[in-house]
Design an enzyme around this catalytic site. Structure first.
Site, PDB file in Angstrom:
ATOM      1  N   LYS A  23      64.897  65.519  52.779  1.00 46.49           N
ATOM      2  CA  LYS A  23      63.929  64.430  52.934  1.00 46.49           C
ATOM      3  C   LYS A  23      62.581  64.811  52.338  1.00 46.49           C
ATOM      4  O   LYS A  23      61.964  64.024  51.615  1.00 46.49           O
ATOM      5  CB  LYS A  23      63.767  64.110  54.426  1.00 46.49           C
ATOM      6  CG  LYS A  23      62.550  63.269  54.764  1.00 46.49           C
ATOM      7  CD  LYS A  23      62.302  63.205  56.268  1.00 46.49           C
ATOM      8  CE  LYS A  23      61.144  62.297  56.616  1.00 46.49           C
ATOM      9  NZ  LYS A  23      59.824  62.936  56.477  1.00 46.49           N
ATOM     10  N   CYS A 117      54.967  59.720  60.873  1.00 45.62           N
ATOM     11  CA  CYS A 117      54.882  60.322  62.212  1.00 45.62           C
ATOM     12  C   CYS A 117      53.438  60.582  62.594  1.00 45.62           C
ATOM     13  O   CYS A 117      52.647  61.030  61.776  1.00 45.62           O
ATOM     14  CB  CYS A 117      55.619  61.652  62.238  1.00 45.62           C
ATOM     15  SG  CYS A 117      57.390  61.489  62.238  1.00 45.62           S
ATOM     16  N   PRO A 123      44.575  65.634  57.990  1.00 43.99           N
ATOM     17  CA  PRO A 123      43.674  65.173  56.940  1.00 43.99           C
ATOM     18  C   PRO A 123      44.217  65.505  55.557  1.00 43.99           C
ATOM     19  O   PRO A 123      44.967  66.460  55.390  1.00 43.99           O
ATOM     20  CB  PRO A 123      42.382  65.947  57.220  1.00 43.99           C
ATOM     21  CG  PRO A 123      42.794  67.130  58.015  1.00 43.99           C
ATOM     22  CD  PRO A 123      44.031  66.735  58.765  1.00 43.99           C
ATOM     23  N   ASP A 125      42.182  66.206  53.092  1.00 46.46           N
ATOM     24  CA  ASP A 125      41.008  66.719  52.381  1.00 46.46           C
ATOM     25  C   ASP A 125      41.373  67.736  51.299  1.00 46.46           C
ATOM     26  O   ASP A 125      40.716  67.793  50.261  1.00 46.46           O
ATOM     27  CB  ASP A 125      39.979  67.305  53.367  1.00 46.46           C
ATOM     28  CG  ASP A 125      40.572  68.370  54.275  1.00 46.46           C
ATOM     29  OD1 ASP A 125      41.811  68.444  54.355  1.00 46.46           O
ATOM     30  OD2 ASP A 125      39.807  69.119  54.899  1.00 46.46           O
ATOM     31  N   ASP A 305      59.157  72.018  62.111  1.00 50.02           N
ATOM     32  CA  ASP A 305      60.082  70.887  62.236  1.00 50.02           C
ATOM     33  C   ASP A 305      61.318  71.208  63.083  1.00 50.02           C
ATOM     34  O   ASP A 305      62.029  70.298  63.494  1.00 50.02           O
ATOM     35  CB  ASP A 305      60.536  70.407  60.850  1.00 50.02           C
ATOM     36  CG  ASP A 305      59.490  69.532  60.173  1.00 50.02           C
ATOM     37  OD1 ASP A 305      58.533  69.115  60.848  1.00 50.02           O
ATOM     38  OD2 ASP A 305      59.627  69.259  58.965  1.00 50.02           O
TER      39      ASP A 305
END
Length: 423
Positions: A23, A117, A123, A125, A305
């Site tokens: 994925k 999710c 962020p 950035d 994960d």
């Protein structure tokens, strides 16, 4: 959502599970096709909602996408740099890869800030820092990121935080920039190597993918190519945990064991019998599971994960296990749900203490994110009685054909069609 998974737990699972394409690669490989000037063929793509959303976005941009089974043929020749401030881009977090790809090809893009999710602050950035270093002007207006560059020039970019997303996004923007780009403190995940392999097959010049320094020499044109995606190491790891939790001999096929060293090491420590082959892993039945402490780190460390799925398995372990997430400290939303099923946990800062062994009982629970959903499926398979999992859409974002796959090895799992809602 009225969709829910219904699991009758306590069944012993046996058979073979096939792992699909990654994925986290797929969501970057599909946008990367924008950079080519002729047809890109991607093979082995997972059958998940994020992939179909990206096909729709490429078609909105004027590209043509033909897909059959797990293969997509993407023709980006007629694409234009259409602004995408709202709509499909909001549906998935990885839509930010459209920024790098469109900036690389068109020197401009407007992309609505992504969804996906919710795991606390994520962020972008570092992505923006990279784009600016390459010469882009980046502004945030009304929830959309506006990017524009007269030209992109290679630069030396040091990432303050090791970020898979930023590493890939900067690669996408830099492959057609003028001159040399060096990404320092780059992420080293296998998915980054996969994207670099695709770009190299398209004619890009990239060295060092998979190390912490990536060197890119910009080229003017990229052409189409054929590329087969790597297997999903997180799906493979989830299946390994699930097999240890409820299996009596499960073989997991289409895996690259070197990508799974973190979970293999921990499951070995837990006393789980495994047979590691070249492209498959057999997980044997286990009576007693030893407690284990886990800390998540960037690859090649233990993956964040897999932290949530493993927490569900640790309810079976003898004694107290400590799970610490250094990547996403707030990634413990699944714990309150497993507590409803009888799990015993104590949260301490960025750690969770799991006490076992406990016998879980079926309950009504809700998946708040993708991997929490996987954890609840494992808990439901372990539990006595019926478990109802709401928030199915989160699970289907990352696990293709999960019901069919688990049913084939003996799980009693169905999807309620109470009021069929199109996802």
């Amino acid at each position: 959502m009225t969709n829910k998974l219904i699991i009758q737990g306590g069944k012993k699972l046996a058979g073979t599970l096939q792992v699909d394409g990654a994925k986290n690669s797929a969501v970057a490989l599909i946008p990367a096709a924008i950079l080519a000037e002729s047809e890109v063929v991607l093979e082995g793509l997972p059958d998940i909602s994020d992939v179909y959303t990206l096909y729709d976005i490429l078609e909105e941009l004027g590209g043509s996408v033909r897909y059959d089974n797990k293969t997509a043929v993407i023709d980006p020749a007629d694409m234009i740099s259409m602004p995408l401030p709202t709509g499909n881009v909001k549906k998935l977090r990885a839509s930010y890869y459209l920024m790098g790809a469109m900036l690389g090809r068109f020197k401009k893009a407007v992309i609505g800030l992504p969804g996906g999710c919710y795991l606390g602050p994520r962020p972008i950035d570092q992505h923006i820092k990279g784009f600016e270093a390459l010469g882009a002007k980046v502004t945030n207006e009304q929830g959309a990121i506006y990017l524009r560059a007269d030209e992109l020039k290679g630069a030396r970019i040091y990432l303050d935080v090791v970020s898979v997303g930023a590493t890939i996004n900067i690669m996408l923007a830099a492959v057609r920039a003028k001159g040399k780009t060096i990404i320092e403190n780059a992420a080293k995940e296998p998915e980054i190597i996969d994207v670099a392999t695709l770009l190299s097959n398209m004619g890009a010049i990239i060295k060092g993918a998979g190390t912490d320094t990536i060197r890119i020499t910009g080229v003017e044109h990229l052409h189409g190519c054929h590329h087969t995606i790597i297997p999903d190491r997180i799906e493979a790891g989830t299946f390994m945990v699930l097999a240890a939790a409820s299996g009596k001999g499960v073989r997991i096929e289409n895996v690259i064991p070197t990508h799974l060293e973190g979970i293999i090491a921990k499951m070995t420590e837990m006393g789980i019998p495994m047979d590691i082959e070249e492209d498959a892993i057999f997980v044997g039945e286990v009576e007693k599971i030893k407690k284990v402490d886990i800390k998540t780190y960037a690859y090649p460390g233990f993956p964040t994960d897999l932290q949530q799925p493993l927490t569900a398995l640790l309810t079976r372990a003898e004694g107290s296990s400590v799970v610490t997430d250094t990547i996403y400290p707030s990634r413990f939303k699944h714990i309150a749900e497993i507590e409803r099923m009888g799990g015993k946990f104590k949260l301490e800062g960025r750690s969770a203490v799991v006490s076992g062994p406990v016998k879980l009982q079926g309950s009504k629970v809700t998946a708040t994110d993708l991997r929490a959903g996987a954890a609840l499926v494992i808990a439901g398979l372990l539990a006595e009685g019926t478990t109802e999992i709401h928030g199915v859409e989160h699970i289907e974002r990352g696990y293709s054909k999960i019901i069919e796959k688990l049913s084939a090895i003996g799980a009693d799992i169905t999807r309620s069609t109470a009021a069929e809602t199109k996802l």
